[in-house]
Design a protein around this motif. Structure first.
Motif, PDB file in Angstrom:
ATOM      1  N   ALA A 145     -18.767  11.620 -31.149  1.00 37.79           N
ATOM      2  CA  ALA A 145     -18.365  11.884 -32.417  1.00 37.79           C
ATOM      3  C   ALA A 145     -18.000  13.308 -32.728  1.00 37.79           C
ATOM      4  N   VAL A 146     -16.832  13.591 -32.991  1.00 41.51           N
ATOM      5  CA  VAL A 146     -16.746  14.930 -33.376  1.00 41.51           C
ATOM      6  C   VAL A 146     -15.957  15.027 -34.891  1.00 41.51           C
ATOM      7  N   LYS A 147     -16.714  15.361 -36.077  1.00 37.89           N
ATOM      8  CA  LYS A 147     -16.305  15.449 -37.370  1.00 37.89           C
ATOM      9  C   LYS A 147     -15.605  16.452 -37.425  1.00 37.89           C
ATOM     10  N   THR A 148     -14.354  16.685 -38.033  1.00 40.13           N
ATOM     11  CA  THR A 148     -13.540  17.875 -38.300  1.00 40.13           C
ATOM     12  C   THR A 148     -13.024  17.795 -39.678  1.00 40.13           C
ATOM     13  N   ARG A 149     -12.510  18.986 -39.960  1.00 44.62           N
ATOM     14  CA  ARG A 149     -11.797  18.917 -41.278  1.00 44.62           C
ATOM     15  C   ARG A 149     -10.433  19.848 -41.051  1.00 44.62           C
ATOM     16  N   ALA A 150      -9.706  19.690 -42.166  1.00 44.18           N
ATOM     17  CA  ALA A 150      -8.422  20.515 -42.154  1.00 44.18           C
ATOM     18  C   ALA A 150      -8.074  20.449 -43.783  1.00 44.18           C
ATOM     19  N   ILE A 151      -7.122  21.582 -44.142  1.00 41.60           N
ATOM     20  CA  ILE A 151      -6.838  21.353 -45.423  1.00 41.60           C
ATOM     21  C   ILE A 151      -5.176  21.292 -45.698  1.00 41.60           C
ATOM     22  N   ALA A 152      -4.900  20.596 -46.519  1.00 44.26           N
ATOM     23  CA  ALA A 152      -3.183  20.598 -46.604  1.00 44.26           C
ATOM     24  C   ALA A 152      -2.761  22.139 -47.105  1.00 44.26           C
ATOM     25  N   LYS A 153      -1.393  22.299 -46.916  1.00 42.84           N
ATOM     26  CA  LYS A 153      -0.788  23.544 -47.202  1.00 42.84           C
ATOM     27  C   LYS A 153      -0.910  23.770 -48.739  1.00 42.84           C
ATOM     28  N   GLN A 154      -1.208  25.158 -49.305  1.00 39.94           N
ATOM     29  CA  GLN A 154      -1.338  25.445 -50.365  1.00 39.94           C
ATOM     30  C   GLN A 154      -0.161  26.161 -50.830  1.00 39.94           C
ATOM     31  N   SER A 155      -0.175  26.143 -52.225  1.00 37.35           N
ATOM     32  CA  SER A 155       1.224  26.956 -52.903  1.00 37.35           C
ATOM     33  C   SER A 155       0.464  28.035 -53.927  1.00 37.35           C
ATOM     34  N   PRO A 156       1.259  29.160 -53.879  1.00 33.75           N
ATOM     35  CA  PRO A 156       0.862  30.369 -54.709  1.00 33.75           C
ATOM     36  C   PRO A 156       1.033  29.746 -56.160  1.00 33.75           C
ATOM     37  N   PRO A 157       0.130  30.246 -57.132  1.00 35.42           N
ATOM     38  CA  PRO A 157      -0.882  31.323 -56.881  1.00 35.42           C
ATOM     39  C   PRO A 157      -1.876  30.640 -56.239  1.00 35.42           C
ATOM     40  N   VAL A 170     -11.590  15.120 -44.181  1.00 35.55           N
ATOM     41  CA  VAL A 170     -12.677  14.967 -43.126  1.00 35.55           C
ATOM     42  C   VAL A 170     -12.288  13.804 -42.242  1.00 35.55           C
ATOM     43  N   THR A 171     -11.870  14.124 -40.876  1.00 33.14           N
ATOM     44  CA  THR A 171     -11.643  13.154 -40.071  1.00 33.14           C
ATOM     45  C   THR A 171     -12.707  13.125 -38.754  1.00 33.14           C
ATOM     46  N   THR A 172     -13.086  12.106 -38.250  1.00 34.28           N
ATOM     47  CA  THR A 172     -13.879  11.685 -37.081  1.00 34.28           C
ATOM     48  C   THR A 172     -13.223  11.401 -36.022  1.00 34.28           C
ATOM     49  N   PHE A 173     -13.436  12.044 -34.714  1.00 35.79           N
ATOM     50  CA  PHE A 173     -12.453  11.819 -33.281  1.00 35.79           C
ATOM     51  C   PHE A 173     -13.692  11.196 -32.569  1.00 35.79           C
ATOM     52  N   ASP A 174     -13.522  10.673 -31.261  1.00 39.83           N
ATOM     53  CA  ASP A 174     -14.329  10.349 -30.185  1.00 39.83           C
ATOM     54  C   ASP A 174     -13.282  10.214 -29.029  1.00 39.83           C
ATOM     55  N   GLY A 175     -14.104  10.385 -27.702  1.00 41.34           N
ATOM     56  CA  GLY A 175     -13.455  10.240 -26.662  1.00 41.34           C
ATOM     57  C   GLY A 175     -13.192  11.933 -26.097  1.00 41.34           C
ATOM     58  N   ARG A 176     -12.497  11.969 -24.847  1.00 44.07           N
ATOM     59  CA  ARG A 176     -12.634  13.286 -24.403  1.00 44.07           C
ATOM     60  C   ARG A 176     -11.721  14.447 -25.130  1.00 44.07           C
ATOM     61  N   GLY A 177     -12.371  15.531 -25.072  1.00 41.34           N
ATOM     62  CA  GLY A 177     -11.931  16.467 -25.828  1.00 41.34           C
ATOM     63  C   GLY A 177     -12.444  18.178 -25.514  1.00 41.34           C
ATOM     64  N   THR A 178     -11.960  19.013 -26.055  1.00 45.87           N
ATOM     65  CA  THR A 178     -12.449  20.342 -25.812  1.00 45.87           C
ATOM     66  C   THR A 178     -12.832  21.010 -27.238  1.00 45.87           C
ATOM     67  N   LEU A 179     -14.053  21.707 -27.229  1.00 42.77           N
ATOM     68  CA  LEU A 179     -14.242  22.461 -28.317  1.00 42.77           C
ATOM     69  C   LEU A 179     -14.210  24.097 -27.986  1.00 42.77           C
ATOM     70  N   ILE A 180     -13.569  24.432 -28.993  1.00 45.99           N
ATOM     71  CA  ILE A 180     -12.948  26.233 -28.667  1.00 45.99           C
ATOM     72  C   ILE A 180     -14.023  26.680 -29.648  1.00 45.99           C
ATOM     73  N   GLY A 181     -14.942  27.605 -29.022  1.00 44.90           N
ATOM     74  CA  GLY A 181     -15.823  28.144 -29.791  1.00 44.90           C
ATOM     75  C   GLY A 181     -15.916  29.657 -29.845  1.00 44.90           C
ATOM     76  N   LEU A 182     -16.108  30.348 -30.874  1.00 43.01           N
ATOM     77  CA  LEU A 182     -16.318  31.855 -30.885  1.00 43.01           C
ATOM     78  C   LEU A 182     -17.625  32.279 -31.621  1.00 43.01           C
ATOM     79  N   TYR A 183     -18.231  33.079 -30.905  1.00 40.88           N
ATOM     80  CA  TYR A 183     -19.605  33.746 -31.449  1.00 40.88           C
ATOM     81  C   TYR A 183     -19.333  35.117 -31.913  1.00 40.88           C
ATOM     82  N   ALA A 184     -19.709  35.424 -33.235  1.00 40.87           N
ATOM     83  CA  ALA A 184     -19.637  36.903 -33.627  1.00 40.87           C
ATOM     84  C   ALA A 184     -20.958  37.490 -34.069  1.00 40.87           C
ATOM     85  N   PRO A 185     -21.268  38.561 -33.654  1.00 40.43           N
ATOM     86  CA  PRO A 185     -22.610  39.070 -34.054  1.00 40.43           C
ATOM     87  C   PRO A 185     -22.636  39.395 -35.636  1.00 40.43           C
ATOM     88  N   VAL A 186     -24.027  39.585 -36.277  1.00 44.54           N
ATOM     89  CA  VAL A 186     -24.154  39.582 -37.613  1.00 44.54           C
ATOM     90  C   VAL A 186     -23.490  40.807 -38.325  1.00 44.54           C
TER      91      VAL A 186
END
Length: 264
Positions: A145-157, A170-186
């Motif tokens: 399971a990979v629980k993900t989220r995304a937000i619908a396009k917003q309008s100004p203001p 929120v959507t949950t996926f399963d099966g083959r895939g790739t996690l794309i990760g970045l680590y940034a220092p404090v």
């Protein structure tokens, strides 16, 4: 080519000695705009997806109006919309915030028995030679399971991101895939997300989003140690005038957390 109207105005270059076993390399992590600007509601940038891909073929971000989640993998950009469906954005689509690198793995490890996102973060953290550098992390595997989220396009203001994220899908996926990760220092708090930031893309390139949680039995993790960090700031009046004072740590926590668990 890059627009002449923008200028790279902040460059942090880290040339640090490496422990034995790590190859000497010079990859630069490129970032457009800052996380605090995004938190404050600056959702429109002037960097195109085509220009972003010139800067790196691996990374993450979003599109103007917070129109879903942006995933960059193997040199291609993907847009995960609210609900998790993935499409390829046009080259002239615009980006308000993104971070990419030309990924070149220096270390590879097998990961086993990961049951939460916190568990994944702990396992990758144990591989880092230092907490004071930047890292790109690619994880390929079959996920329970990979629980993900995304937000619908917003309008100004535009409302601040901590308010907009309440509308996340929120959507949950399963099966083959790739996690794309970045680590940034404090020490880049306010510029990027301190610690780990993950997006997911299914192997068939049909689903994905910002990762809230995940679980898997085994996967391959590849780690790229990054020696320099370049930030390009938007060259427009909106960025010049936005109030970036104050600590936005609470807002960032609200944006990053899993709404079902109250944490990432």
């Amino acid at each position: 080519m890059f627009s002449k109207s923008r200028t790279i105005v902040l460059v942090l270059v880290l040339f640090l000695s490496l422990p034995s076993g790590f190859a000497a390399a010079g990859q630069t992590l490129y970032q457009y705009s800052t996380i605090d600007a995004l938190l404050a509601g600056l959702y429109d940038g002037d960097l195109t997806v085509a220009e972003l891909k010139e800067r790196g073929g691996f990374g993450l971000g979003t599109l103007n109006g917070i129109d879903g989640e942006l995933i960059v993998l193997d040199g291609e950009a993907y847009q995960a919309a609210a609900g998790g469906a993935v499409t390829v954005p046009a080259g002239d689509a615009l980006v308000p915030f993104a971070t990419v690198v030309h990924f070149d793995a220096e270390q590879q490890r097998q990961l086993k028995d990961i049951h939460t996102l916190d568990g994944l973060n702990d396992a990758i953290h144990a591989l880092l030679p230092s907490e004071n550098r930047f890292y790109a992390v690619r994880i390929d595997g079959t996920f329970h399971a990979v629980k993900t989220r995304a937000i619908a396009k917003q309008s100004p203001p535009y409302k601040p991101l901590a308010e907009v994220v309440k509308e996340q899908v929120v959507t949950t996926f399963d099966g083959r895939g790739t996690l794309i990760g970045l680590y940034a220092p404090v020490f880049v708090k306010g510029v990027n997300v301190p610690g780990f930031h993950w997006h997911y893309l299914a192997a068939d390139r049909q689903g994905g989003g910002h990762v809230l949680d995940c679980t898997f039995d085994a996967a391959v993790a590849k780690l790229d140690v990054l020696r320099s960090f370049t930030v390009e700031l938007p060259a427009d009046r909106a960025f010049d005038d936005i109030d970036l004072s104050g600590d936005k740590g609470k807002e960032l926590h609200a944006v990053e957390k899993d709404p079902a668990q109250g944490k990432r």
